[in-house]
Design a protein around this motif. Structure first.
Motif, mmCIF file in Angstrom:
data_model
loop_
_atom_site.group_PDB
_atom_site.id
_atom_site.type_symbol
_atom_site.label_atom_id
_atom_site.label_comp_id
_atom_site.label_asym_id
_atom_site.label_seq_id
_atom_site.Cartn_x
_atom_site.Cartn_y
_atom_site.Cartn_z
ATOM 1 N N LEU A 280 34.514 76.190 71.622
ATOM 2 C CA LEU A 280 34.901 75.044 72.448
ATOM 3 C C LEU A 280 33.798 74.000 72.475
ATOM 4 C CD1 LEU A 280 36.740 73.623 74.517
ATOM 5 C CD2 LEU A 280 35.686 75.065 76.292
ATOM 6 N N TRP A 281 32.559 74.448 72.652
ATOM 7 C CA TRP A 281 31.434 73.509 72.686
ATOM 8 C C TRP A 281 31.285 72.791 71.345
ATOM 9 C CZ3 TRP A 281 28.136 71.614 76.318
ATOM 10 C CH2 TRP A 281 27.037 70.902 75.841
ATOM 11 N N ASP A 282 31.320 73.540 70.251
ATOM 12 C CA ASP A 282 31.101 72.946 68.931
ATOM 13 C C ASP A 282 32.181 71.930 68.593
ATOM 14 O OD1 ASP A 282 28.853 74.513 68.625
ATOM 15 O OD2 ASP A 282 29.830 76.014 67.354
ATOM 16 N N GLN A 283 33.442 72.269 68.828
ATOM 17 C CA GLN A 283 34.518 71.320 68.526
ATOM 18 C C GLN A 283 34.435 70.092 69.436
ATOM 19 O OE1 GLN A 283 38.544 72.680 67.592
ATOM 20 N NE2 GLN A 283 37.845 74.805 67.757
ATOM 21 N N SER A 284 34.103 70.311 70.694
ATOM 22 C CA SER A 284 33.967 69.184 71.623
ATOM 23 C C SER A 284 32.838 68.265 71.180
ATOM 24 C CB SER A 284 33.702 69.697 73.043
ATOM 25 O OG SER A 284 34.776 70.455 73.542
ATOM 26 N N ALA A 285 31.704 68.853 70.799
ATOM 27 C CA ALA A 285 30.550 68.053 70.387
ATOM 28 C C ALA A 285 30.865 67.239 69.136
ATOM 29 C CB ALA A 285 29.345 68.968 70.152
ATOM 30 N N THR A 286 31.598 67.838 68.196
ATOM 31 C CA THR A 286 31.967 67.118 66.974
ATOM 32 C C THR A 286 32.843 65.914 67.300
ATOM 33 O OG1 THR A 286 31.798 69.103 65.596
ATOM 34 C CG2 THR A 286 33.165 67.308 64.773
ATOM 35 N N LEU A 287 33.852 66.114 68.113
ATOM 36 C CA LEU A 287 34.762 65.022 68.460
ATOM 37 C C LEU A 287 34.066 63.977 69.328
ATOM 38 C CD1 LEU A 287 37.922 67.216 69.108
ATOM 39 C CD2 LEU A 287 37.608 65.575 67.243
ATOM 40 N N HIS A 288 33.179 64.423 70.195
ATOM 41 C CA HIS A 288 32.388 63.481 70.999
ATOM 42 C C HIS A 288 31.553 62.587 70.095
ATOM 43 C CE1 HIS A 288 28.751 62.336 73.326
ATOM 44 N NE2 HIS A 288 29.589 62.199 74.332
ATOM 45 N N GLY A 289 30.952 63.191 69.075
ATOM 46 C CA GLY A 289 30.137 62.429 68.142
ATOM 47 C C GLY A 289 30.934 61.432 67.329
ATOM 48 N N GLN A 290 32.233 61.680 67.182
ATOM 49 C CA GLN A 290 33.108 60.769 66.452
ATOM 50 C C GLN A 290 33.683 59.670 67.337
ATOM 51 O OE1 GLN A 290 36.043 63.444 64.822
ATOM 52 N NE2 GLN A 290 34.639 64.310 63.289
ATOM 53 N N GLY A 291 33.294 59.695 68.620
ATOM 54 C CA GLY A 291 33.765 58.668 69.543
ATOM 55 C C GLY A 291 35.146 58.919 70.109
ATOM 56 N N VAL A 292 35.659 60.133 69.948
ATOM 57 C CA VAL A 292 36.972 60.478 70.499
ATOM 58 C C VAL A 292 36.840 60.630 72.018
ATOM 59 C CG1 VAL A 292 38.814 62.217 70.477
ATOM 60 C CG2 VAL A 292 37.618 61.629 68.350
ATOM 61 N N SER A 293 37.835 60.220 72.762
ATOM 62 C CA SER A 293 37.801 60.377 74.220
ATOM 63 C C SER A 293 37.965 61.839 74.598
ATOM 64 C CB SER A 293 38.913 59.562 74.870
ATOM 65 O OG SER A 293 40.182 60.137 74.590
ATOM 66 N N ALA A 294 37.531 62.192 75.794
ATOM 67 C CA ALA A 294 37.671 63.577 76.261
ATOM 68 C C ALA A 294 39.135 63.987 76.304
ATOM 69 C CB ALA A 294 37.024 63.730 77.628
ATOM 70 N N GLU A 295 39.988 63.080 76.739
ATOM 71 C CA GLU A 295 41.415 63.394 76.835
ATOM 72 C C GLU A 295 42.010 63.690 75.468
ATOM 73 O OE1 GLU A 295 45.565 61.425 78.605
ATOM 74 O OE2 GLU A 295 43.683 60.272 78.615
ATOM 75 N N ASP A 296 41.694 62.848 74.488
ATOM 76 C CA ASP A 296 42.226 63.073 73.150
ATOM 77 C C ASP A 296 41.614 64.322 72.513
ATOM 78 O OD1 ASP A 296 43.838 60.879 73.351
ATOM 79 O OD2 ASP A 296 42.511 59.534 72.222
ATOM 80 N N ALA A 297 40.334 64.543 72.782
ATOM 81 C CA ALA A 297 39.672 65.727 72.235
ATOM 82 C C ALA A 297 40.325 67.005 72.753
ATOM 83 C CB ALA A 297 38.197 65.709 72.586
ATOM 84 N N ALA A 298 40.656 67.020 74.046
ATOM 85 C CA ALA A 298 41.285 68.209 74.626
ATOM 86 C C ALA A 298 42.603 68.524 73.925
ATOM 87 C CB ALA A 298 41.507 68.003 76.117
ATOM 88 N N ALA A 299 43.318 67.511 73.497
ATOM 89 C CA ALA A 299 44.589 67.729 72.801
ATOM 90 C C ALA A 299 44.382 68.209 71.371
ATOM 91 C CB ALA A 299 45.406 66.450 72.805
ATOM 92 N N PRO A 316 47.317 74.570 69.544
ATOM 93 C CA PRO A 316 46.095 73.784 69.765
ATOM 94 C C PRO A 316 46.097 73.116 71.126
ATOM 95 C CG PRO A 316 46.922 73.431 67.548
ATOM 96 C CD PRO A 316 47.982 74.218 68.285
ATOM 97 N N GLY A 317 44.896 72.853 71.609
ATOM 98 C CA GLY A 317 44.717 72.236 72.913
ATOM 99 C C GLY A 317 43.725 73.033 73.740
ATOM 100 N N ALA A 318 42.934 72.339 74.539
ATOM 101 C CA ALA A 318 41.939 72.969 75.403
ATOM 102 C C ALA A 318 42.086 72.430 76.810
ATOM 103 C CB ALA A 318 40.522 72.699 74.874
#
Length: 335
Positions: A280-299, A316-318
């Motif tokens: 969860l942390w690794d995927q979140s960090a990757t998407l955060h680094g790409q500028g994806v919003s938290a809401e979109d990342a969770a999906a 999929p989804g967190a």
């Protein structure tokens, strides 16, 4: 606040049913207390019956729940409660503190006392998520009742509605009460022939998680650092949590009494949680680094690789709150 209950104590451990609680003796003198009535209790409690007194681990969600637990203890012991503990500052584990008289030592980490004293146990995002929505849920159930014709379904909803009304009334009685004894890393009690250790191994579910370790009984009582399912992560330190669990695993224990759910012995479940949180942390960090919003990342986050270990992961989804918290940690907007 934690995951759903699953599993149960192994070995046919005896369970004593009282008015509001069921007490399962995990090892001699050490009990798992779970709510067994319509009274909202929110979490587990650990009960350690010593030669002359009792330690209660976590004081529940309200003064009513805490008082009911103390009363129901008479079904298993006549010893008085002399010690209580808050594993962390969340309302469902600490809002019963006010029922204890001054001579009872309420033990926690320094950060837990500070959080409760600052009013964080009855305010903020997590409290509003779980408690602030109650009036709206009550209103919605009342409106639904007006449209129901099926007698059985109506009776079930009426019972749920009454529980929520009672719980909401009990919430009005809460006076958040900080613990009166604190530790920074470790505190040990010697009660008769039993050693009781309180450990802070690092930040995890909150900034001040304390676990209770009974080395001779080979039991740990963890609060929401461990639950039977996936714990709530909205105030957590997910990357540090993984490391904190490594330090926890260095202890020598057979039984885990979690903050939510039934006691269990399978230590590999800690490994499963660490793997989930790392993913969860690794995927979140990757998407955060790409500028994806938290809401979109969770999906977009895909945790289906962990479905065999955590029920309910079907696609999929967190959890959006967990991902939002991770984004806040990555942004440095929370301490």
């Amino acid at each position: 606040m934690g995951g759903a209950a699953d599993g149960g104590a192994e070995g046919g451990a005896a369970t004593t049913e009282a008015v509001h609680f069921a007490f399962t003796e995990v090892v001699p003198g050490v009990y798992h207390a779970r709510g067994a009535s319509d009274l909202v209790v929110g979490s587990n409690a650990g009960v350690v019956v010593n030669e002359a007194d009792v330690l209660l681990v976590d004081s529940h969600i309200s003064p009513a729940a805490a008082s009911a637990l103390i009363e129901d203890l008479r079904s298993i012991t006549d010893n008085p409660v002399r010690y209580a503990a808050n594993t962390h500052w969340h309302f469902d584990h600490a809002h019963g503190n006010q029922v204890y008289p001054p001579e009872v030592e309420i033990i926690s980490h320094e950060a837990t006392r500070a959080a409760i004293a600052a009013g964080r146990s009855n305010s903020g995002r997590s409290y509003e998520l779980f408690v602030g929505s109650i009036p709206g849920r009550i209103e919605q159930m009342e409106a639904t009742l007006d449209t129901m014709t099926d007698a059985t379904a109506r009776a079930e909803l009426e019972a749920t509605l009454e529980r929520q009304r009672t719980y909401y009334a009990q919430l009005q009685e809460v006076v958040p009460t900080p613990p009166n004894t604190t530790l920074s890393e470790r505190l040990t009690l010697h009660k008769g022939g039993r050693e009781i250790q309180f450990h802070f191994f690092g930040r995890a579910h909150t900034e001040g998680d304390v676990i209770v370790y009974l080395p001779d009984d080979r039991v740990i009582i963890t609060g929401d650092m461990l639950t039977a399912g996936l714990p709530y992560m909205g105030d957590g330190y997910v990357n540090e949590w993984i490391e904190t669990l490594d330090r926890l695993k260095a202890l020598d224990f057979d039984w885990i009494i979690p903050g939510h759910g039934e006691p269990y012995r399978e230590r590999e479940r800690i490994d499963h949680l660490q793997a989930y949180m790392q993913d969860l942390w690794d995927q979140s960090a990757t998407l955060h680094g790409q500028g994806v919003s938290a809401e979109d990342a969770a999906a977009r986050i895909d945790l289906t690789a962990h479905a065999d270990n955590f029920g309910g992961i079907a696609s999929p989804g967190a959890n959006p709150v967990a991902v939002l918290r991770i984004f806040e940690l990555l942004d440095g907007t929370v301490n």
